[in-house]
Design an enzyme around this catalytic site. Structure first.
Site, short mmCIF file in Angstrom:
data_model
loop_
_atom_site.label_atom_id
_atom_site.label_comp_id
_atom_site.label_asym_id
_atom_site.label_seq_id
_atom_site.Cartn_x
_atom_site.Cartn_y
_atom_site.Cartn_z
N ARG A 23 0.74 -1.58 0.02
CA ARG A 23 -0.19 0.36 -0.02
C ARG A 23 1.05 1.09 -0.01
NH1 ARG A 23 -5.21 -1.55 1.55
NH2 ARG A 23 -5.61 0.66 2.76
N ASP A 152 -3.11 12.69 9.35
CA ASP A 152 -4.67 12.26 8.00
C ASP A 152 -5.15 13.63 8.67
OD1 ASP A 152 -7.33 11.50 8.81
OD2 ASP A 152 -6.72 9.48 9.27
N TYR A 166 -8.45 6.68 17.42
CA TYR A 166 -7.68 6.90 16.53
C TYR A 166 -7.45 8.23 16.27
CZ TYR A 166 -5.74 7.61 11.65
OH TYR A 166 -5.82 7.48 10.28
#
Length: 265
Positions: A23, A152, A166
């Site tokens: 990935r 993120d 998270y």
């Protein structure tokens, strides 16, 4: 912890990418290798994919890729962490770039959050990156190297609904980038890359998106396409080469952060 390949050092720079058997991590490894880097592919459970990737790269350029297998929970033990660092440095004799890519990602709905989820998500997304950065700092300083963290877009002001632990872990990692950029200057630069939807969950995973939801996600992105691992890799390589940038976090999200409410996918 095992090292699959030991090679002789040369003059080309060395990059370690955690969680890089597949990935996004593998895309970063491939892009760095194409630019002449010697690369260290770290993995935990994806040993076969990691070795296949290393074999492919070594067929392109001999003795340019190595695999190191380790559970990043080793940061909880000083002796294991020291051994891991020595393994990394022994592989090519130096380290120029450390990329924190390894991460666990899954929902933790309030009411069902337990100690195990807390420990795992904090470990992979915050604790291991910090302690690895600290342990490898002396070697990065020698090379005037840099650290790149994969973050993120949900780690800053737009929490992902149902993923509280998270979100917290990535927010801590984001602050780590900014804090270490100050503390490690001027010899080591520290930056971050914040993906949006740059890769979809595996179709056979419990996170898989059906075709309608995939289309809804695509429609929510101003550039009207799902990103790719290569988009992330390009930014990582840019930050590695951008010698006057530190403490910055670049969103690679096709503009999605401009419209994102943080709720749902």
């Amino acid at each position: 912890m095992t090292m699959k390949l030991t090679v002789k050092p040369d003059n080309s720079p060395v990059m370690l990418v955690t969680g890089s058997a597949k990935r996004i991590g593998a895309a970063i490894i491939g892009a760095a290798h194409e630019q002449g880097y010697r690369v260290i592919i770290h993995c935990h459970n994806s040993q076969q994919q990691a070795q296949e990737l290393a074999d492919d790269l070594n067929n392109i350029r001999s003795a340019s890729a190595a695999v190191v297998t380790a559970d990043l929970a080793l940061v909880n033990d000083d002796s294991s962490l020291h051994q891991f660092v020595q393994t990394i440095i022994a592989t090519f004799g130096q380290l120029d770039v450390l990329v924190h890519n390894a991460s666990r990602f899954y929902p933790t709905p309030v009411g069902r959050i337990g100690y195990d989820q807390w420990d795992e998500l904090i470990l992979t997304n915050a604790k291991a990156p910090l302690l690895l950065s600290q342990a490898l700092l002396p070697y990065l300083q020698v090379q005037h190297g840099c650290i790149i963290s994969l973050l993120d877009i949900h780690a800053h002001d737009k929490p992902f609904n149902g993923y509280t632990v998270y979100n917290m872990a990535k927010a801590a990692h984001r602050m780590m980038v900014q804090s270490l950029a100050l503390e490690m200057a001027p010899h080591v630069r520290v930056n971050g890359v914040a993906p949006g939807v740059n890769i979809l969950p595996d179709t056979n995973s419990d996170q898989a998106l059906d075709s309608e939801l995939q289309q809804n996600v695509t429609n929510s992105i101003p550039l009207q396409r799902i990103g790719t691992p290569e988009d992330i890799a390009q930014c990582v390589l840019y930050l590695v080469q951008a010698s006057y940038i530190t403490g910055e976090i670049i969103a690679i999200d096709g503009g999605r952060g401009l419209t994102l409410a943080g709720n749902g996918h």
